[in-house]
Design a protein around this motif. Sequence first.
Motif, PDB file in Angstrom:
ATOM      1  N   UNK A   4       0.850  -1.162  -0.028  1.00  0.00           N
ATOM      2  CA  UNK A   4      -0.349  -0.073   0.023  1.00  0.00           C
ATOM      3  C   UNK A   4       0.853   1.160  -0.076  1.00  0.00           C
ATOM      4  N   UNK A   5       0.470   2.267  -0.733  1.00  0.00           N
ATOM      5  CA  UNK A   5       0.899   3.670  -0.579  1.00  0.00           C
ATOM      6  C   UNK A   5      -0.233   4.526  -0.104  1.00  0.00           C
ATOM      7  N   UNK A  28      -1.558   4.764  -8.171  1.00  0.00           N
ATOM      8  CA  UNK A  28      -3.002   5.334  -7.620  1.00  0.00           C
ATOM      9  C   UNK A  28      -3.521   4.160  -7.299  1.00  0.00           C
ATOM     10  N   UNK A  29      -3.460   2.942  -7.801  1.00  0.00           N
ATOM     11  CA  UNK A  29      -4.443   1.801  -7.328  1.00  0.00           C
ATOM     12  C   UNK A  29      -3.970   1.317  -5.714  1.00  0.00           C
ATOM     13  N   UNK A  30      -2.456   1.687  -5.574  1.00  0.00           N
ATOM     14  CA  UNK A  30      -1.932   1.377  -4.395  1.00  0.00           C
ATOM     15  C   UNK A  30      -2.279   2.475  -3.240  1.00  0.00           C
ATOM     16  N   UNK A  31      -3.073   3.730  -3.707  1.00  0.00           N
ATOM     17  CA  UNK A  31      -3.476   4.470  -2.866  1.00  0.00           C
ATOM     18  C   UNK A  31      -2.943   5.799  -2.664  1.00  0.00           C
ATOM     19  N   UNK A  32      -1.709   5.929  -3.632  1.00  0.00           N
ATOM     20  CA  UNK A  32      -0.981   7.157  -3.398  1.00  0.00           C
ATOM     21  C   UNK A  32      -1.791   8.342  -4.263  1.00  0.00           C
ATOM     22  N   UNK A  41      -0.224  16.640 -22.860  1.00  0.00           N
ATOM     23  CA  UNK A  41      -1.661  16.879 -21.789  1.00  0.00           C
ATOM     24  C   UNK A  41      -2.300  15.807 -21.142  1.00  0.00           C
ATOM     25  N   UNK A  42      -2.014  15.465 -19.881  1.00  0.00           N
ATOM     26  CA  UNK A  42      -2.611  14.440 -19.192  1.00  0.00           C
ATOM     27  C   UNK A  42      -3.590  14.914 -18.209  1.00  0.00           C
ATOM     28  N   UNK A  43      -4.361  15.932 -18.543  1.00  0.00           N
ATOM     29  CA  UNK A  43      -5.518  16.261 -17.723  1.00  0.00           C
ATOM     30  C   UNK A  43      -6.478  15.083 -17.333  1.00  0.00           C
ATOM     31  N   UNK A  44      -6.953  14.461 -18.586  1.00  0.00           N
ATOM     32  CA  UNK A  44      -7.973  13.327 -18.353  1.00  0.00           C
ATOM     33  C   UNK A  44      -7.526  12.211 -17.432  1.00  0.00           C
ATOM     34  N   UNK A  45      -6.026  11.714 -17.620  1.00  0.00           N
ATOM     35  CA  UNK A  45      -5.693  10.888 -16.862  1.00  0.00           C
ATOM     36  C   UNK A  45      -5.723  11.188 -15.416  1.00  0.00           C
ATOM     37  N   UNK A  46      -5.228  12.539 -15.057  1.00  0.00           N
ATOM     38  CA  UNK A  46      -5.161  12.825 -13.803  1.00  0.00           C
ATOM     39  C   UNK A  46      -6.538  12.743 -13.072  1.00  0.00           C
ATOM     40  N   UNK A  47      -7.518  13.207 -13.831  1.00  0.00           N
ATOM     41  CA  UNK A  47      -8.950  13.205 -13.260  1.00  0.00           C
ATOM     42  C   UNK A  47      -9.459  11.872 -13.151  1.00  0.00           C
ATOM     43  N   UNK A  48      -9.140  10.712 -13.917  1.00  0.00           N
ATOM     44  CA  UNK A  48      -9.343   9.316 -13.633  1.00  0.00           C
ATOM     45  C   UNK A  48      -8.963   8.843 -12.602  1.00  0.00           C
ATOM     46  N   UNK A  49      -7.655   9.179 -12.228  1.00  0.00           N
ATOM     47  CA  UNK A  49      -6.915   8.793 -10.902  1.00  0.00           C
ATOM     48  C   UNK A  49      -7.144   9.563  -9.737  1.00  0.00           C
ATOM     49  N   UNK A  50      -7.784  10.908  -9.964  1.00  0.00           N
ATOM     50  CA  UNK A  50      -8.123  11.504  -8.493  1.00  0.00           C
ATOM     51  C   UNK A  50      -6.758  12.356  -8.394  1.00  0.00           C
TER      52      UNK A  50
END
Length: 242
Positions: A4-5, A28-32, A41-50
């Motif tokens: 876990x992160x 992100x899956x590990x909680x970081x 541009x990675x705005x959408x990726x950032x949104x997906x992972x919070x």
Amino acid sequence: MMFLLSGKIAVITGGGSGIGLATVKRFAKAGAKVVIGDITDQTQLAEEIGGLYIQTDVSKEEEVKFLMDKAADTFGQIDLVFNNAGVSGMKGRVTENPVSNYKRAFEINSMGILHGMKHAAGHMVRGGAIINTASMLGLRGDVNSSPYVSSKFSVVGLTVTAALELASKNIRVNCICPGKIATPMVNWETDAQRQATKLIIPLGRYGTPEEVASLVHYLCTDEAAYITGQAISIDGALSMGL
Ligand code: NAD
């Protein structure tokens, strides 16, 4: 069980593709909380992972400083840094390759790492881990590739030196040395070239970005608490053959 992160703040450069993207998703899956720095541009990726995306060209010191300051201002501090953005160098022999090709390779692959370490360390107030992406070609040569090879050798030098200097702050610094990993960076290879390369990789295949992300993840956990100052190969033993 996945390490876990949770509660960790991570900054990942080159997070929009290949090894960086796989690591963003894994962290992100590990909680970081993940802050992505990429030139694309990675705005959408950032949104997906919070998480958060900050447009960053790692060759520009002021942009990397902004990335690290923004990550720390937003989330309180930085715990984990994956300085991963990089480009393949222009091919050509040492005697013929224009100096401009070395400048580009060094500005992104070497100075990008320096900028990341320099501007993240002060925000790593709880200690933490920095992982830099070198390459198998940061440990050995390759004909026609001297801009890339020399820029990646320098990543190993920066890593081991920073590890010595930051150890007293409980910041561990390691670099990874991938061999052939199936990412867009190697898309220029023809099928015939790829088949020929597979024949010389002892494991008989290219690595996956997810396998590299798994190593980065391990190095970022307390399971790796006594590992610092190392250049760690992940290459299916490609670099071990003759
Ligand atoms: P990739 O091309 O899939 O991803 C590279 C990412 O870095 C992209 O998102 C790109 O937009 C970003 N980037 C490029 N220049 C940038 C800059 N100036 N500032 C910010 N971001 C920038 O490549 P990859 O294979 O995932 O490579 C990641 C790292 O792994 C690189 O440092 C590369 O040298 C290293 N590496 C890759 C391999 C391989 O076989 N794929 C082998 C050894 C090392």
